[in-house]
Write a protein that holds these residues in place. Structure first.
Motif, PDB file in Angstrom:
ATOM      1  N   ARG A  69       0.849  -1.184   0.000  1.00  0.00           N
ATOM      2  CA  ARG A  69       0.000   0.000   0.000  1.00  0.00           C
ATOM      3  C   ARG A  69       0.890   1.240   0.000  1.00  0.00           C
ATOM      4  O   ARG A  69       1.686   1.453   0.907  1.00  0.00           O
ATOM      5  N   VAL A  70       0.735   2.052  -1.069  1.00  0.00           N
ATOM      6  CA  VAL A  70       1.527   3.273  -1.211  1.00  0.00           C
ATOM      7  C   VAL A  70       0.597   4.392  -1.661  1.00  0.00           C
ATOM      8  O   VAL A  70      -0.088   4.258  -2.674  1.00  0.00           O
ATOM      9  N   ASP A  71       0.586   5.478  -0.913  1.00  0.00           N
ATOM     10  CA  ASP A  71      -0.221   6.651  -1.268  1.00  0.00           C
ATOM     11  C   ASP A  71      -1.679   6.294  -1.550  1.00  0.00           C
ATOM     12  O   ASP A  71      -2.278   6.784  -2.504  1.00  0.00           O
ATOM     13  N   GLY A  72      -2.248   5.396  -0.761  1.00  0.00           N
ATOM     14  CA  GLY A  72      -3.647   5.031  -0.900  1.00  0.00           C
ATOM     15  C   GLY A  72      -3.942   4.016  -1.992  1.00  0.00           C
ATOM     16  O   GLY A  72      -5.083   3.619  -2.170  1.00  0.00           O
ATOM     17  N   GLU A  73      -2.927   3.606  -2.759  1.00  0.00           N
ATOM     18  CA  GLU A  73      -3.109   2.589  -3.791  1.00  0.00           C
ATOM     19  C   GLU A  73      -2.486   1.278  -3.326  1.00  0.00           C
ATOM     20  O   GLU A  73      -1.490   1.278  -2.608  1.00  0.00           O
ATOM     21  N   ILE A  74      -3.080   0.172  -3.772  1.00  0.00           N
ATOM     22  CA  ILE A  74      -2.554  -1.141  -3.413  1.00  0.00           C
ATOM     23  C   ILE A  74      -2.032  -1.820  -4.670  1.00  0.00           C
ATOM     24  O   ILE A  74      -2.704  -1.830  -5.703  1.00  0.00           O
ATOM     25  N   HIS A  75      -0.829  -2.353  -4.569  1.00  0.00           N
ATOM     26  CA  HIS A  75      -0.160  -3.017  -5.687  1.00  0.00           C
ATOM     27  C   HIS A  75       0.127  -4.454  -5.280  1.00  0.00           C
ATOM     28  O   HIS A  75       0.420  -4.733  -4.118  1.00  0.00           O
ATOM     29  N   ALA A  76       0.061  -5.366  -6.260  1.00  0.00           N
ATOM     30  CA  ALA A  76       0.316  -6.785  -6.000  1.00  0.00           C
ATOM     31  C   ALA A  76       1.398  -7.301  -6.940  1.00  0.00           C
ATOM     32  O   ALA A  76       1.356  -7.052  -8.145  1.00  0.00           O
ATOM     33  N   LEU A  77       2.361  -8.017  -6.359  1.00  0.00           N
ATOM     34  CA  LEU A  77       3.471  -8.610  -7.105  1.00  0.00           C
ATOM     35  C   LEU A  77       3.689 -10.029  -6.616  1.00  0.00           C
ATOM     36  O   LEU A  77       3.291 -10.371  -5.499  1.00  0.00           O
ATOM     37  N   ASP A  78       4.370 -10.837  -7.432  1.00  0.00           N
ATOM     38  CA  ASP A  78       4.875 -12.095  -6.890  1.00  0.00           C
ATOM     39  C   ASP A  78       5.725 -11.730  -5.689  1.00  0.00           C
ATOM     40  O   ASP A  78       6.505 -10.776  -5.737  1.00  0.00           O
ATOM     41  N   ASP A  79       5.591 -12.469  -4.613  1.00  0.00           N
ATOM     42  CA  ASP A  79       6.252 -12.093  -3.361  1.00  0.00           C
ATOM     43  C   ASP A  79       7.684 -12.598  -3.264  1.00  0.00           C
ATOM     44  O   ASP A  79       8.441 -12.130  -2.436  1.00  0.00           O
ATOM     45  N   VAL A  80       8.077 -13.530  -4.104  1.00  0.00           N
ATOM     46  CA  VAL A  80       9.429 -14.083  -4.022  1.00  0.00           C
ATOM     47  C   VAL A  80      10.339 -13.274  -4.936  1.00  0.00           C
ATOM     48  O   VAL A  80      10.075 -13.121  -6.130  1.00  0.00           O
ATOM     49  N   ASP A 108      10.185  -1.747  -8.044  1.00  0.00           N
ATOM     50  CA  ASP A 108       9.100  -0.769  -8.074  1.00  0.00           C
ATOM     51  C   ASP A 108       7.785  -1.542  -7.952  1.00  0.00           C
ATOM     52  O   ASP A 108       7.464  -2.364  -8.814  1.00  0.00           O
ATOM     53  N   VAL A 109       7.014  -1.282  -6.896  1.00  0.00           N
ATOM     54  CA  VAL A 109       5.788  -2.048  -6.647  1.00  0.00           C
ATOM     55  C   VAL A 109       4.687  -1.721  -7.653  1.00  0.00           C
ATOM     56  O   VAL A 109       3.753  -2.494  -7.809  1.00  0.00           O
ATOM     57  N   ARG A 110       4.794  -0.594  -8.351  1.00  0.00           N
ATOM     58  CA  ARG A 110       3.790  -0.229  -9.353  1.00  0.00           C
ATOM     59  C   ARG A 110       3.953  -1.038 -10.636  1.00  0.00           C
ATOM     60  O   ARG A 110       2.967  -1.322 -11.314  1.00  0.00           O
ATOM     61  N   THR A 111       5.189  -1.392 -10.964  1.00  0.00           N
ATOM     62  CA  THR A 111       5.477  -2.033 -12.252  1.00  0.00           C
ATOM     63  C   THR A 111       6.079  -3.420 -12.137  1.00  0.00           C
ATOM     64  O   THR A 111       6.046  -4.186 -13.092  1.00  0.00           O
ATOM     65  N   GLY A 112       6.682  -3.736 -10.985  1.00  0.00           N
ATOM     66  CA  GLY A 112       7.392  -5.005 -10.818  1.00  0.00           C
ATOM     67  C   GLY A 112       8.811  -4.952 -11.369  1.00  0.00           C
ATOM     68  O   GLY A 112       9.532  -5.939 -11.348  1.00  0.00           O
ATOM     69  N   LYS A 113       9.225  -3.798 -11.852  1.00  0.00           N
ATOM     70  CA  LYS A 113      10.550  -3.651 -12.441  1.00  0.00           C
ATOM     71  C   LYS A 113      11.628  -3.580 -11.364  1.00  0.00           C
ATOM     72  O   LYS A 113      11.526  -2.820 -10.415  1.00  0.00           O
ATOM     73  N   GLY A 114      12.673  -4.399 -11.551  1.00  0.00           N
ATOM     74  CA  GLY A 114      13.834  -4.316 -10.680  1.00  0.00           C
ATOM     75  C   GLY A 114      14.571  -3.025 -10.993  1.00  0.00           C
ATOM     76  O   GLY A 114      14.870  -2.744 -12.158  1.00  0.00           O
ATOM     77  N   THR A 115      14.856  -2.220  -9.968  1.00  0.00           N
ATOM     78  CA  THR A 115      15.466  -0.910 -10.215  1.00  0.00           C
ATOM     79  C   THR A 115      16.929  -0.838  -9.811  1.00  0.00           C
ATOM     80  O   THR A 115      17.602   0.113 -10.186  1.00  0.00           O
ATOM     81  N   THR A 116      17.414  -1.807  -9.017  1.00  0.00           N
ATOM     82  CA  THR A 116      18.832  -1.827  -8.647  1.00  0.00           C
ATOM     83  C   THR A 116      19.325  -3.270  -8.585  1.00  0.00           C
ATOM     84  O   THR A 116      18.553  -4.200  -8.371  1.00  0.00           O
ATOM     85  N   ALA A 117      20.640  -3.402  -8.775  1.00  0.00           N
ATOM     86  CA  ALA A 117      21.284  -4.715  -8.639  1.00  0.00           C
ATOM     87  C   ALA A 117      21.157  -5.152  -7.188  1.00  0.00           C
ATOM     88  O   ALA A 117      21.084  -4.317  -6.290  1.00  0.00           O
TER      89      ALA A 117
END
Length: 141
Positions: A69-80, A108-117
């Motif tokens: 939950r970020v800024d009132g929005e809820i995002h879902a990703l694979d947890d592993v 990034d929880v909005r996109t699922g994109k890995g942002t750092t090594a």
């Protein structure tokens, strides 16, 4: 509603999600969501899912899903984490990024994109819906 306790998450017991009883699908009338490949899974009432922690881990049809939950929005990703066998929902949430607790890579929880090594592979996202104060998740294929 049948509610089955599952693993303890963030020091509290989370209830197993269940499928919404019925839904209307394109091209036809009502059908059992349990029979649909794109089922919406009831997680629970939004206010009860998140307390002081904005991260929640649940298991839906044997898939570990992290809810953030970020800024009132809820995002879902694979947890592993795609880099190591760690639960992202156990990580530190800073803005829109969750830090993997194992090696500190960011996603990034909005996109699922890995942002750092060391995370070089993106994480699968899932759809989230809030209806009548209840939180539902539909797993991506």
């Amino acid at each position: 509603m049948k509610v089955i306790p599952i693993a303890s998450v963030c020091g509290r017991t989370v209830r197993a999600p269940e499928r919404a009883p019925e839904a209307t699908f394109a091209g036809g009338g009502a059908a059992s969501v349990a029979d649909a490949a794109d089922a919406w899974h009831l997680i629970g009432e939004v206010g009860q899912c998140f307390d002081s922690n904005d991260c929640l881990g649940v298991t839906i049809d044997a898939v570990k899903v992290g809810l953030f939950r970020v800024d009132g929005e809820i995002h879902a990703l694979d947890d592993v984490c795609t880099h190591g066998n760690a639960l992202l929902s156990d990580g530190f949430l800073d803005g829109h990024e969750i830090e993997c607790p194992l090696h500190a890579g960011l996603v990034d929880v909005r996109t699922g994109k890995g942002t750092t090594a060391p995370i070089v592979r993106d994480t699968r996202r899932h759809e989230v819906r809030i209806d009548g104060g209840n939180l539902y998740v539909r797993l991506s294929r």
